[in-house]
Design a protein around this motif. Structure first.
Motif, short mmCIF file in Angstrom:
data_model
loop_
_atom_site.label_atom_id
_atom_site.label_comp_id
_atom_site.label_asym_id
_atom_site.label_seq_id
_atom_site.Cartn_x
_atom_site.Cartn_y
_atom_site.Cartn_z
N VAL A 96 -6.98 0.56 0.89
CA VAL A 96 -6.08 1.32 1.77
C VAL A 96 -6.86 1.83 2.98
O VAL A 96 -6.35 1.84 4.10
N GLY A 97 -8.11 2.25 2.77
CA GLY A 97 -8.94 2.71 3.89
C GLY A 97 -9.12 1.63 4.93
O GLY A 97 -9.03 1.88 6.13
N ASP B 160 -8.69 4.15 -3.76
CA ASP B 160 -8.17 2.86 -3.30
C ASP B 160 -8.77 2.55 -1.93
O ASP B 160 -8.20 2.85 -0.89
N LEU B 161 -9.97 1.96 -1.96
CA LEU B 161 -10.71 1.72 -0.72
C LEU B 161 -10.06 0.65 0.15
O LEU B 161 -10.27 0.62 1.37
N GLN C 100 -14.11 9.56 2.18
CA GLN C 100 -13.01 8.64 2.50
C GLN C 100 -12.85 8.42 3.99
O GLN C 100 -12.50 7.32 4.43
N HIS D 260 0.82 -1.22 0.00
CA HIS D 260 0.00 0.00 0.00
C HIS D 260 0.85 1.27 0.00
O HIS D 260 0.35 2.34 -0.30
N LEU E 7 -6.01 6.75 -1.00
CA LEU E 7 -7.39 6.69 -0.54
C LEU E 7 -8.18 7.90 -1.02
O LEU E 7 -9.28 7.76 -1.57
N LYS E 8 -7.62 9.08 -0.84
CA LYS E 8 -8.35 10.31 -1.15
C LYS E 8 -8.51 10.58 -2.64
O LYS E 8 -9.59 11.01 -3.07
#
Length: 166
Positions: free
Chosen positions: A109-110, A106-107, A146, A23, A101-102
Motif C-alpha cells: 500500500v505504501g 501492508d508495505l 511508514q 487496496h 500501511l500504518k
C-alpha cells in the motif's frame, strides 16, 4: 524465449493462488497494486485552487493566486511553509489504505500511495524529500517508519526519472 514463457506461466499460477486484491476494500482485482472501480470512484482527488499553506481546497476566486490562504491558515498560521495533498482523507478508501500501511504492515500500500503522489506531483531537481519522523521507541516496536516507506518509493521513482533529489 522459453525463459520468458516459463516466467509468465509461473506468474499466472501465483496470481491464481494469491490473487491481487484492492487496496481499498480487499476485493479481487485484475492488476497488481490497484483499486477496484468502486474504490477508485470513492477517492476525492484534490484539483483546482488550494490554500498556499496547507493545500486545503478553496472554492472562491482570488485576484492574486499567490495570496490564496484558507480561513484556518489565516487564523492560525502553520509553522511549515507548504503542504500538498493528492486526495481528501474523508472517505473509507483512503482511510483504509493509510490504516493498512500504518497498523497492518501492508508495505505494498505504501508503494501504491507513492505512485498516487507521483501521479499528481512531479519531482524537480533539488526538492527535499523528508519522511515524517517517528519516535525511536515506535520505530523499534514497528520495525520501520511508514512515511519512510512512501518517501523511499518516491525517491526511487524520482531517481529512475533522472532527477536529482536532496
Amino acid at each position: 524465449m522459453f525463459y520468458l514463457y516459463k516466467m509468465n506461466f509461473i506468474s499466472k499460477i501465483i496470481d491464481i493462488i494469491f490473487p491481487h486484491k484492492c487496496h481499498g476494500c480487499g476485493k479481487i482485482v485484475n492488476d497488481d497494486g490497484g483499486l477496484c472501480s468502486v474504490c477508485w470512484g470513492n477517492i476525492h482527488f484534490i484539483s483546482g485552487k488550494t490554500c498556499n499553506k496547507c493545500g486545503y481546497p478553496v472554492e472562491f476566486d482570488f485576484q492574486d493566486e499567490s495570496q490564496i490562504n484558507c480561513a484556518r491558515c489565516i487564523k492560525d498560521e502553520p509553522i511549515f511553509d507548504k503542504s500538498q495533498s493528492v486526495c481528501s482523507y474523508t472517505n473509507y478508501t483512503v482511510k483504509n489504505m493509510i490504516r493498512r500501511l500504518k497498523y497492518h504492515d501492508d508495505l505494498i500500500v505504501g508503494k501504491f500511495l507513492s505512485k498516487m503522489i507521483l501521479s499528481k506531483y512531479k519531482p524537480m531537481n533539488g526538492d527535499l524529500l523528508c519522511p515524517v519522523p517517528m519516535h525511536k521507541e515506535s520505530i523499534m516496536q514497528k520495525g520501520y517508519n511508514q512515511s519512510a516507506i512512501v518517501a523511499k518509493a518516491i525517491f526511487i521513482e524520482t531517481i529512475k526519472a533522472g532527477y536529482k533529489i536532496n
